[in-house]
Design a protein around this motif. Sequence first.
Motif, mmCIF file in Angstrom:
data_model
loop_
_atom_site.group_PDB
_atom_site.id
_atom_site.type_symbol
_atom_site.label_atom_id
_atom_site.label_comp_id
_atom_site.label_asym_id
_atom_site.label_seq_id
_atom_site.Cartn_x
_atom_site.Cartn_y
_atom_site.Cartn_z
ATOM 1 N N GLN A 164 -6.411 -8.693 -25.340
ATOM 2 C CA GLN A 164 -7.187 -9.253 -26.441
ATOM 3 C C GLN A 164 -7.311 -8.235 -27.552
ATOM 4 N N ASP A 165 -7.722 -8.719 -28.730
ATOM 5 C CA ASP A 165 -7.915 -7.827 -29.866
ATOM 6 C C ASP A 165 -9.117 -6.932 -29.626
ATOM 7 N N ASN A 166 -9.079 -5.728 -30.182
ATOM 8 C CA ASN A 166 -10.188 -4.778 -30.104
ATOM 9 C C ASN A 166 -11.171 -5.083 -31.236
ATOM 10 N N HIS A 167 -12.253 -5.760 -30.922
ATOM 11 C CA HIS A 167 -13.212 -6.179 -31.946
ATOM 12 C C HIS A 167 -13.999 -5.018 -32.536
ATOM 13 N N LYS A 168 -13.907 -3.833 -31.932
ATOM 14 C CA LYS A 168 -14.618 -2.663 -32.449
ATOM 15 C C LYS A 168 -13.736 -1.772 -33.321
ATOM 16 N N GLU A 169 -12.439 -2.119 -33.457
ATOM 17 C CA GLU A 169 -11.520 -1.371 -34.312
ATOM 18 C C GLU A 169 -12.068 -1.341 -35.743
ATOM 19 N N ILE A 170 -11.973 -0.170 -36.419
ATOM 20 C CA ILE A 170 -12.522 -0.017 -37.764
ATOM 21 C C ILE A 170 -11.465 -0.310 -38.819
ATOM 22 N N PHE A 171 -11.791 -1.223 -39.729
ATOM 23 C CA PHE A 171 -10.931 -1.566 -40.856
ATOM 24 C C PHE A 171 -11.569 -1.069 -42.143
ATOM 25 N N SER B 266 -16.315 0.251 -44.821
ATOM 26 C CA SER B 266 -15.600 -0.014 -43.577
ATOM 27 C C SER B 266 -16.396 -1.024 -42.758
ATOM 28 N N ALA B 267 -15.692 -1.675 -41.834
ATOM 29 C CA ALA B 267 -16.325 -2.654 -40.944
ATOM 30 C C ALA B 267 -15.433 -2.815 -39.723
ATOM 31 N N THR B 268 -15.990 -3.358 -38.662
ATOM 32 C CA THR B 268 -15.191 -3.576 -37.453
ATOM 33 C C THR B 268 -14.335 -4.835 -37.601
ATOM 34 N N ARG B 269 -13.306 -4.930 -36.756
ATOM 35 C CA ARG B 269 -12.475 -6.134 -36.704
ATOM 36 C C ARG B 269 -13.362 -7.354 -36.458
ATOM 37 N N GLY B 270 -14.309 -7.216 -35.531
ATOM 38 C CA GLY B 270 -15.204 -8.322 -35.218
ATOM 39 C C GLY B 270 -15.990 -8.787 -36.424
ATOM 40 N N GLU B 271 -16.479 -7.831 -37.226
ATOM 41 C CA GLU B 271 -17.207 -8.196 -38.443
ATOM 42 C C GLU B 271 -16.283 -8.867 -39.451
ATOM 43 N N CYS B 272 -15.085 -8.291 -39.648
ATOM 44 C CA CYS B 272 -14.147 -8.835 -40.639
ATOM 45 C C CYS B 272 -13.643 -10.223 -40.265
ATOM 46 N N HIS B 273 -13.486 -10.484 -38.966
ATOM 47 C CA HIS B 273 -12.958 -11.774 -38.517
ATOM 48 C C HIS B 273 -14.043 -12.737 -38.053
ATOM 49 N N GLY B 274 -15.299 -12.334 -38.166
ATOM 50 C CA GLY B 274 -16.385 -13.137 -37.640
ATOM 51 C C GLY B 274 -17.117 -13.984 -38.653
ATOM 52 N N GLY B 275 -16.515 -14.222 -39.809
ATOM 53 C CA GLY B 275 -17.154 -15.071 -40.803
ATOM 54 C C GLY B 275 -17.825 -14.331 -41.935
#
Length: 171
Positions: free
Chosen positions: A2-9, A21-30
């Motif tokens: 699965q994708d790493n939702h804590k990865e920093i973008f 910056s934000a986590t993958r989860g934040e960026c893909h979570g709406g």
Amino acid sequence: MQDNHKEIFPVVDESGHVVGSATRGECHGGSRLLHPVVHLHVFNSRGDVYLQRRPAWKDIQPGKWDTSVGGHIDYGESPEEALRREVREELGITDFVPERVGLYVFESLRERELVYVNRTVYDGVITPSAEELDGGRFWTLDEIRAAIGRNILTPNFESEFQKFFMSKSSS
């Protein structure tokens, strides 16, 4: 897998300047925080384009056919560095000459991406990553036209390909 939702973008403005910056989860979570990605459309010398199939475990558009290579730019990484890394990781290609063809903002209900669009012509060996992809193959332009709007291709690929390649010569 699965994708790493804590990865920093990186979070960027529409010019690509990093503003946070934000986590993958934040960026893909709406949240719709604008984050940068690189795309490479790999054409062969006949004008066919290689598409990858997204694995079932992906958090965005699982199981659909997508851009040859697509990936997020890591925090602190340039678009060029990210493109080379993603192409190597996803397709095993290291000897290619990318051409930047555009930059635009892609928006969906879940996310906003600043997309660096690139193309290349490549006739060498392609080895799709068994970990990141569910295979891939070259498609003719007629096959792509027939698949558009039939829930086979990702909406992002469809709109991007039509915008940058359907009205132009692909080789």
